[in-house]
Design a protein around this motif. Sequence first.
Motif, PDB file in Angstrom:
ATOM      1  N   LEU A  55       0.760  -1.124  -0.027  1.00  0.00           N
ATOM      2  CA  LEU A  55       0.117  -0.048   0.118  1.00  0.00           C
ATOM      3  C   LEU A  55       0.772   1.154  -0.129  1.00  0.00           C
ATOM      4  O   LEU A  55       0.394   2.171  -0.807  1.00  0.00           O
ATOM      5  CB  LEU A  55      -0.927   0.017   1.157  1.00  0.00           C
ATOM      6  N   GLY A  56       1.913   1.383   0.764  1.00  0.00           N
ATOM      7  CA  GLY A  56       2.827   2.487   0.969  1.00  0.00           C
ATOM      8  C   GLY A  56       3.109   2.914  -0.474  1.00  0.00           C
ATOM      9  O   GLY A  56       2.934   4.026  -0.694  1.00  0.00           O
ATOM     10  N   PRO A  57       4.095   2.136  -1.036  1.00  0.00           N
ATOM     11  CA  PRO A  57       4.607   2.661  -2.385  1.00  0.00           C
ATOM     12  C   PRO A  57       3.384   2.809  -3.539  1.00  0.00           C
ATOM     13  O   PRO A  57       3.683   3.958  -4.227  1.00  0.00           O
ATOM     14  CB  PRO A  57       5.396   1.381  -2.892  1.00  0.00           C
ATOM     15  N   LEU A  58       2.521   2.161  -3.639  1.00  0.00           N
ATOM     16  CA  LEU A  58       1.540   2.326  -4.318  1.00  0.00           C
ATOM     17  C   LEU A  58       0.534   3.728  -4.212  1.00  0.00           C
ATOM     18  O   LEU A  58       0.575   4.489  -5.000  1.00  0.00           O
ATOM     19  CB  LEU A  58       0.204   1.133  -4.468  1.00  0.00           C
ATOM     20  N   ILE A  59       0.103   4.060  -2.937  1.00  0.00           N
ATOM     21  CA  ILE A  59      -0.471   5.281  -2.364  1.00  0.00           C
ATOM     22  C   ILE A  59       0.579   6.517  -2.664  1.00  0.00           C
ATOM     23  O   ILE A  59       0.210   7.426  -3.215  1.00  0.00           O
ATOM     24  CB  ILE A  59      -0.821   5.129  -1.184  1.00  0.00           C
ATOM     25  N   LEU A  63       0.028   9.600  -4.890  1.00  0.00           N
ATOM     26  CA  LEU A  63      -0.023  11.122  -4.352  1.00  0.00           C
ATOM     27  C   LEU A  63       1.106  11.849  -5.072  1.00  0.00           C
ATOM     28  O   LEU A  63       0.708  13.034  -5.464  1.00  0.00           O
ATOM     29  CB  LEU A  63       0.245  11.099  -2.879  1.00  0.00           C
ATOM     30  N   PHE A  64       2.124  11.331  -5.695  1.00  0.00           N
ATOM     31  CA  PHE A  64       3.166  12.065  -5.947  1.00  0.00           C
ATOM     32  C   PHE A  64       2.949  12.464  -7.338  1.00  0.00           C
ATOM     33  O   PHE A  64       3.067  13.557  -7.665  1.00  0.00           O
ATOM     34  CB  PHE A  64       4.468  11.203  -5.866  1.00  0.00           C
ATOM     35  N   ALA A  65       2.223  11.732  -8.100  1.00  0.00           N
ATOM     36  CA  ALA A  65       1.652  12.103  -9.536  1.00  0.00           C
ATOM     37  C   ALA A  65       0.811  12.959  -9.559  1.00  0.00           C
ATOM     38  O   ALA A  65       0.793  14.038 -10.381  1.00  0.00           O
ATOM     39  CB  ALA A  65       1.106  10.877 -10.044  1.00  0.00           C
ATOM     40  N   THR A  66      -0.077  13.383  -8.324  1.00  0.00           N
ATOM     41  CA  THR A  66      -1.083  14.371  -7.987  1.00  0.00           C
ATOM     42  C   THR A  66      -0.164  15.746  -7.615  1.00  0.00           C
ATOM     43  O   THR A  66      -0.817  16.671  -8.329  1.00  0.00           O
ATOM     44  CB  THR A  66      -2.049  14.147  -7.088  1.00  0.00           C
ATOM     45  N   MET A  68       3.723  16.815  -5.863  1.00  0.00           N
ATOM     46  CA  MET A  68       4.879  16.468  -4.871  1.00  0.00           C
ATOM     47  C   MET A  68       4.789  16.672  -3.561  1.00  0.00           C
ATOM     48  O   MET A  68       5.724  15.523  -2.753  1.00  0.00           O
ATOM     49  CB  MET A  68       6.073  17.079  -5.584  1.00  0.00           C
ATOM     50  N   PHE A  69       4.197  17.255  -3.007  1.00  0.00           N
ATOM     51  CA  PHE A  69       4.205  17.605  -1.521  1.00  0.00           C
ATOM     52  C   PHE A  69       3.187  16.643  -0.758  1.00  0.00           C
ATOM     53  O   PHE A  69       3.214  16.382   0.546  1.00  0.00           O
ATOM     54  CB  PHE A  69       3.645  18.987  -1.373  1.00  0.00           C
ATOM     55  N   LEU A  70       2.155  16.036  -1.479  1.00  0.00           N
ATOM     56  CA  LEU A  70       1.232  15.235  -0.898  1.00  0.00           C
ATOM     57  C   LEU A  70       1.806  13.848  -0.132  1.00  0.00           C
ATOM     58  O   LEU A  70       1.275  13.844   0.688  1.00  0.00           O
ATOM     59  CB  LEU A  70       0.198  14.765  -1.930  1.00  0.00           C
ATOM     60  N   PRO A  71       2.767  13.299  -0.536  1.00  0.00           N
ATOM     61  CA  PRO A  71       3.263  12.172  -0.076  1.00  0.00           C
ATOM     62  C   PRO A  71       3.756  12.486   1.421  1.00  0.00           C
ATOM     63  O   PRO A  71       3.519  11.715   2.312  1.00  0.00           O
ATOM     64  CB  PRO A  71       4.211  11.457  -0.891  1.00  0.00           C
ATOM     65  N   LEU A  72       4.436  13.455   1.392  1.00  0.00           N
ATOM     66  CA  LEU A  72       5.362  14.064   2.822  1.00  0.00           C
ATOM     67  C   LEU A  72       4.150  14.581   3.882  1.00  0.00           C
ATOM     68  O   LEU A  72       4.078  14.312   4.730  1.00  0.00           O
ATOM     69  CB  LEU A  72       6.236  15.317   2.624  1.00  0.00           C
ATOM     70  N   ALA A  73       3.074  15.255   3.152  1.00  0.00           N
ATOM     71  CA  ALA A  73       1.795  15.776   4.048  1.00  0.00           C
ATOM     72  C   ALA A  73       1.088  14.444   4.762  1.00  0.00           C
ATOM     73  O   ALA A  73       0.678  14.399   5.790  1.00  0.00           O
ATOM     74  CB  ALA A  73       1.051  16.610   3.311  1.00  0.00           C
ATOM     75  N   VAL A  74       0.641  13.483   3.825  1.00  0.00           N
ATOM     76  CA  VAL A  74       0.275  12.224   4.152  1.00  0.00           C
ATOM     77  C   VAL A  74       1.148  11.583   5.144  1.00  0.00           C
ATOM     78  O   VAL A  74       0.513  11.239   6.272  1.00  0.00           O
ATOM     79  CB  VAL A  74      -0.325  11.522   3.175  1.00  0.00           C
ATOM     80  N   ASP A  75       2.416  11.518   4.934  1.00  0.00           N
ATOM     81  CA  ASP A  75       3.276  10.702   5.803  1.00  0.00           C
ATOM     82  C   ASP A  75       3.211  11.389   7.425  1.00  0.00           C
ATOM     83  O   ASP A  75       3.110  10.894   8.144  1.00  0.00           O
ATOM     84  CB  ASP A  75       4.715  10.623   5.298  1.00  0.00           C
ATOM     85  N   ALA A  76       3.316  12.752   7.482  1.00  0.00           N
ATOM     86  CA  ALA A  76       3.243  13.540   8.445  1.00  0.00           C
ATOM     87  C   ALA A  76       1.904  13.294   9.257  1.00  0.00           C
ATOM     88  O   ALA A  76       1.993  13.169  10.576  1.00  0.00           O
ATOM     89  CB  ALA A  76       3.508  15.019   8.383  1.00  0.00           C
ATOM     90  N   SER A  77       0.776  13.234   8.429  1.00  0.00           N
ATOM     91  CA  SER A  77      -0.393  13.234   9.102  1.00  0.00           C
ATOM     92  C   SER A  77      -0.498  11.787   9.821  1.00  0.00           C
ATOM     93  O   SER A  77      -0.926  11.550  10.876  1.00  0.00           O
ATOM     94  CB  SER A  77      -1.478  13.542   8.134  1.00  0.00           C
ATOM     95  N   ALA A  78      -0.007  10.669   9.016  1.00  0.00           N
ATOM     96  CA  ALA A  78      -0.071   9.306   9.439  1.00  0.00           C
ATOM     97  C   ALA A  78       0.824   9.318  10.698  1.00  0.00           C
ATOM     98  O   ALA A  78       0.366   8.573  11.813  1.00  0.00           O
ATOM     99  CB  ALA A  78       0.292   8.269   8.484  1.00  0.00           C
ATOM    100  N   LEU A  79       1.940   9.684  10.949  1.00  0.00           N
ATOM    101  CA  LEU A  79       2.711   9.746  12.068  1.00  0.00           C
ATOM    102  C   LEU A  79       1.881  10.345  13.392  1.00  0.00           C
ATOM    103  O   LEU A  79       2.492  10.013  14.456  1.00  0.00           O
ATOM    104  CB  LEU A  79       4.130  10.523  11.717  1.00  0.00           C
ATOM    105  N   VAL A  80       1.527  11.632  12.990  1.00  0.00           N
ATOM    106  CA  VAL A  80       0.553  12.229  14.158  1.00  0.00           C
ATOM    107  C   VAL A  80      -0.484  11.149  14.809  1.00  0.00           C
ATOM    108  O   VAL A  80      -0.667  10.952  15.841  1.00  0.00           O
ATOM    109  CB  VAL A  80      -0.247  13.347  13.582  1.00  0.00           C
TER     110      VAL A  80
END
Length: 307
Positions: A55-59, A63-66, A68-80
Motif C-alpha cells: 500500500l505504501g509505495p502504491l499510494i 499521491l506524488f503524481a498528483t 509532489m508535496f502530498l506524500p510528505l503531508a500524508v506521511d506527517a499526518s499518519a505519524l501524528v
Amino acid sequence: MTVPLIAATAFVLGAAETFRDTAGHSVLPRLVEEAQLERANGRLIGTEIVGNEFLGPLIGALLFATAMFLPLAVDASALVVAVILVLTLPRAASTVAAPPAREERPRLLTELLGGPRRLLGHPRLAVVTCAASAIAFADAAWWSVPVVHSGSVLGLPEAGFGLLLAAGAVGGTAGAACAARLAGRFPPHLVLSSSALLCGLPAFAVAASGTTAVTAVMPALSSGGFALWNVVALSTRRREAPREPLGRVTGAHRVVLFGSGTVGALTGGLLTDSFGLTAPFHLAGVLVAVAAAGVAVVFHRTRPPRP
C-alpha cells in the motif's frame, strides 16, 4: 533541498525508527498472552509488509503524481495518528520497572552491555541471533543482484524487477499469516530451521535454473521464509529473554542484524564483480544451510528433559 539535508533527514529517520521498532517489539509481550505471541507477531509483521511493500509505495506513487508535496503531508499526518495511538496504550505495557528512589541507577554503558551479555549467555538466544545474522547477510547479498540479473540474464524489461519485488511481498504476507498456525503445530526449532532454508535456498534455485519461470516463484518463497523466521524468532526471543531487559536484548540483536545486512550487501556486490552474477546466490544457499543446522543442533541440546 540539498543532498546533505536529505542525508541528515534519512539519518534521523533511521535512528528514530530503531527506537520505535525496539520499543514496539519489547512492549508486545505485555499486551498479549504468551500463547498468542506468534499470532500477534504474525499480524504485526504482516501489517508492516503490506504497508511498506504494497500500500505504501502504491499510494505514495499516486499521491506524488498528483502533487509532489502530498506524500510528505500524508506521511506527517499518519505519524501524528500513530503517536496518538501509542499514547492510548495502557501503562502496564511499560517494560521498564521504576527503580526505588534511593537505588542508584547503573551507568549507561553498563546497561548497554547488559543486552549483549544476556544474549550471548543464553544458548537459544545466541543461536537465533547468529542464525539471523547469517540469514540477513545472505538475504542482502543475493537481493543486491536480481535488479541486474533480471535484465542481463533473464532479459526482463525494467518493470520485471518490480514484479519480482511484488511476488516477494505476496510471499512475505503469506508467510506472516501462516506463522501462528505452523508454530502451534510444529516445535520452534523445526519451524526456524525450515524457514531459514526457505530464506536462501530459492536463491540457489534461481542460479541453477536461470529461467524466468523459476525466478518468478523463488522471491515469494524466500520472502515467505523470511517473514516466517521473523515471527517465530521474535516470539522465541520474547519467551526466552527476561521482560525487564528485553529492550536491551532486542537492541543488541538488531545491531547484529543490521550490521550483517550492510556487510552482506557490500559482499554481494564484490562477489558479483569478481566471480559473476550467480556467486551471491550460491553463497546465500550455503549460509542458510549452516544457520538451519546450527539452530537444530542447539535447540536439540538445550531442550528440557521429558517428565
